[in-house]
Enzyme design. Structure first.
Site, PDB file in Angstrom:
ATOM      1  N   TRP A  61       0.843  -1.207   0.000  1.00 31.55           N
ATOM      2  CA  TRP A  61       0.000   0.000   0.000  1.00 31.55           C
ATOM      3  C   TRP A  61       0.874   1.252   0.000  1.00 31.55           C
ATOM      4  CZ3 TRP A  61      -4.742  -1.141  -1.200  1.00 31.55           C
ATOM      5  CH2 TRP A  61      -5.731  -0.159  -1.153  1.00 31.55           C
TER       6      TRP A  61
ATOM      7  N   ASP B  11      -0.052  10.850  -1.017  1.00 28.37           N
ATOM      8  CA  ASP B  11      -1.125  11.851  -0.983  1.00 28.37           C
ATOM      9  C   ASP B  11      -2.434  11.229  -0.522  1.00 28.37           C
ATOM     10  OD1 ASP B  11      -1.364  10.290  -3.387  1.00 28.37           O
ATOM     11  OD2 ASP B  11      -2.733  11.805  -4.165  1.00 28.37           O
TER      12      ASP B  11
ATOM     13  N   GLU C 202      -3.641   8.237  -2.185  1.00 28.34           N
ATOM     14  CA  GLU C 202      -2.800   7.062  -1.921  1.00 28.34           C
ATOM     15  C   GLU C 202      -1.983   6.629  -3.125  1.00 28.34           C
ATOM     16  OE1 GLU C 202      -6.460   4.512  -0.709  1.00 28.34           O
ATOM     17  OE2 GLU C 202      -5.286   4.661   1.118  1.00 28.34           O
TER      18      GLU C 202
HETATM   19  C1  NOJ Z   1      -6.635   2.298  -4.206  1.00 26.18           C
HETATM   20  C2  NOJ Z   1      -6.644   3.720  -3.758  1.00 26.18           C
HETATM   21  O1  NOJ Z   1      -7.453   3.881  -2.664  1.00 26.18           O
HETATM   22  C3  NOJ Z   1      -7.073   4.616  -4.884  1.00 26.18           C
HETATM   23  O2  NOJ Z   1      -7.068   5.946  -4.487  1.00 26.18           O
HETATM   24  C4  NOJ Z   1      -6.128   4.408  -6.024  1.00 26.18           C
HETATM   25  O3  NOJ Z   1      -6.525   5.219  -7.109  1.00 26.18           O
HETATM   26  C5  NOJ Z   1      -6.104   2.953  -6.429  1.00 26.18           C
HETATM   27  N1  NOJ Z   1      -5.778   2.119  -5.298  1.00 26.18           N
HETATM   28  C6  NOJ Z   1      -5.124   2.727  -7.570  1.00 26.18           C
HETATM   29  O4  NOJ Z   1      -3.821   3.044  -7.162  1.00 26.18           O
HETATM   30  C1  NOJ Z   2      -9.694   5.875  -2.332  1.00 24.58           C
HETATM   31  C2  NOJ Z   2      -9.446   7.325  -2.106  1.00 24.58           C
HETATM   32  O1  NOJ Z   2      -8.534   7.770  -3.070  1.00 24.58           O
HETATM   33  C3  NOJ Z   2      -8.887   7.558  -0.728  1.00 24.58           C
HETATM   34  O2  NOJ Z   2      -8.771   8.948  -0.513  1.00 24.58           O
HETATM   35  C4  NOJ Z   2      -9.781   6.960   0.326  1.00 24.58           C
HETATM   36  O3  NOJ Z   2      -9.206   7.108   1.578  1.00 24.58           O
HETATM   37  C5  NOJ Z   2     -10.050   5.504   0.042  1.00 24.58           C
HETATM   38  N1  NOJ Z   2     -10.501   5.319  -1.298  1.00 24.58           N
HETATM   39  C6  NOJ Z   2     -11.112   4.938   0.988  1.00 24.58           C
HETATM   40  O4  NOJ Z   2     -12.323   5.597   0.809  1.00 24.58           O
END
Ligand code: NOJ
Ligand code: NOJ
Length: 460
Positions: A124, A187, A190
């Site tokens: 992650w 960021d 993520e």
């Molecule tokens: C899961 C993250 O929560 C999301 O923000 C991101 O776009 C995808 N993984 C792909 O990296």
């Molecule tokens: C993906 C988003 O990009 C992230 O900001 C968020 O924390 C997770 N999903 C969970 O909702």
């Protein structure tokens, strides 16, 4: 050709009738409030755990994300009777203390936790340093409310005690932010490793509000330390404004060896979310800062062209950033709501400041809702044109709400995104943060004080 143009014009014109009627808004508010509460302390999770969404596959969001949870808890402000609210927040405090001390791969910037309370150890983007700052902001508000209710014992036991090493929830997060704000991290989406505007904005706010709390709780050295770090962050934030681009860039520095490297524009809607999440009218980069407004303009301009669905209906659905590919890259409910909320918060600040300023930097922003010629200068609230501008801003805010309504299910269900072509919902089902963003938007809608408060949510 002319006929087609005329037809298109009529279509756009007619469909711009406001759908965001008060009945729907109120119903949606009640639904969102229920959904948010349903996603806290569920039967199969630890007490205080906030699931990001109920969906367990495609995608699996059955985790407690530090960021989502902090924003979701904060969205309940003003909606619950104190007895109920304080119980929910005490449960939340317990899980925060647990997450801070449980074994995990990184420190307090660890982004997400499993329903049984253990930390998620899979691959992650970590650390995510907006998390501890948002968590502190939510708990600082709770601590202040507890103090107002005369409950300093709970504050001292669990939230803020002047001692090092810190053992209380807020103090731990503030120490972490103060000592680690210059570290590289991922960021809020993520994906990108670097130094992020959103993260720094929420970190500064946590330290400033934390300094005030420390002062109140007889921890003057800590207060001064947090203040000095907030001032350093303030100086660093200036570097994100790019004059040649006319927007605030989202990330500086960075490490493309980990995370995405195709986010070329460096333009990101999280800049606007940062301004509404900290809600700090007196600081730089508040909602009425011309640089925030210019960035707002760029984002609206970009997304209105990028998503075909934005040419079908009035209003503009807003996504995370232009190059986004997550679920194909679509507009998001929580961001579209955030844009409406930003406008309503600007209105509130303009009213309390007794006027507004149009300058060379935010002029284009005003062109989003003012069709007449726009002159650079100040408009005082005594000037009759002030109310006219405010009225246009409020109607403009409603166009975002109308777009959200268009893609929301009749039941009130809101997922994470709506498809950029078809408009149908995609991504995590019943995203808790989508509902939370509706709650804060609705509050901003009522809070302007000039909307007829026929909803009565305060008294419910
Ligand atoms: C899961 C993250 O929560 C999301 O923000 C991101 O776009 C995808 N993984 C792909 O990296
Ligand atoms: C993906 C988003 O990009 C992230 O900001 C968020 O924390 C997770 N999903 C969970 O909702």
């Amino acid at each position: 050709m002319l006929k087609v143009a005329l037809y298109l014009f009529c279509l756009v014109f007619l469909s711009s009738k406001l759908l965001a009627d008060s009945e729907w808004m109120k119903r949606q508010n009640n639904y969102a409030l229920k959904r948010v509460q349903d996603n806290i302390s569920r039967d199969d999770t630890r007490i205080g755990f906030v699931v990001a969404a109920t969906s367990k596959s495609d995608p699996n969001y059955y985790f407690h994300w530090v960021r989502d949870a902090a924003l979701v808890m904060k969205s309940l402000d003003g909606y619950l009777p104190w007895a109920k609210k304080s119980q929910l927040f005490k449960n939340y405090t317990e899980i925060v203390l647990h997450h801070q001390s449980v074994n995990k791969l990184t420190g307090l910037g660890e982004p997400k936790f499993n329903p049984d309370g253990t930390s998620f150890k899979g691959h992650w983007g970590r650390p995510q340093n907006d998390g501890p700052a948002l968590r502190a902001l939510t708990l600082i508000d709770f601590a202040s409310e507890l103090l107002d209710h005369g409950n300093s014992t709970y504050v001292n036991d669990k939230l803020y005690r002047p001692e090092l090493p810190a053992k209380t929830a807020i103090k731990r997060d503030l120490e972490y932010v103060a000592h680690h704000w210059t570290n590289l991290g991922f960021d809020l989406w993520e994906e990108v490793k670097g130094h992020h505007f959103y993260t720094r904005l929420v970190q500064r706010s946590a330290l400033k509000k934390g300094a005030r709390l420390a002062g109140k709780l007889k921890d003057p050295d800590a207060a001064a330390f947090y203040e000095s770090k907030a001032a350093e962050i303030s100086r660093s934030l200036e570097g994100y404004w790019d004059d040649s681009k006319s927007y605030i860039v989202t990330t500086l520095g960075g490490d493309p060896s980990e995370g995405l490297d195709y986010k070329i524009s460096n333009l990101d809607a999280s800049v606007i979310l940062g301004a509404i999440h900290v809600d700090d009218a007196d600081a730089s980069f508040s909602v009425v800062d011309s640089r925030i407004q210019s960035t707002f303009f760029k984002l609206v301009d970009e997304f209105s062209k990028l998503y075909p669905v934005n040419q079908k209906f009035s209003g503009v659905g807003i996504g995370r950033y232009p190059e986004d590919t997550y679920y194909g890259g679509n507009p998001w409910f929580l961001i579209t709501h955030g844009f409406a909320e930003a406008i309503l918060k600007m209105v509130k600040v303009y009213r309390s400041q007794g006027g507004l300023q149009i300058d060379a930097i935010n002029k284009k922003f005003f062109s989003l809702f003012l069709s007449d010629e726009i002159n650079i200068g100040s408009i005082s609230s005594d000037d009759p044109s002030f109310e006219a501008v405010i009225a246009k801003m409020k109607s403009y805010a409603l166009t975002f709400i109308e777009r959200s309504q268009k893609h929301t299910a009749a039941s009130g269900q809101m997922d994470e995104q709506f498809h950029k072509k078809s408009g149908f919902m995609v991504g995590a089902k019943h995203l808790t943060w989508s509902y939370a963003s509706y709650l804060t938007l609705y509050k901003a809608y009522i809070d302007d004080g000039t909307f007829t408060d026929s909803y009565g949510w305060r008294s419910e």
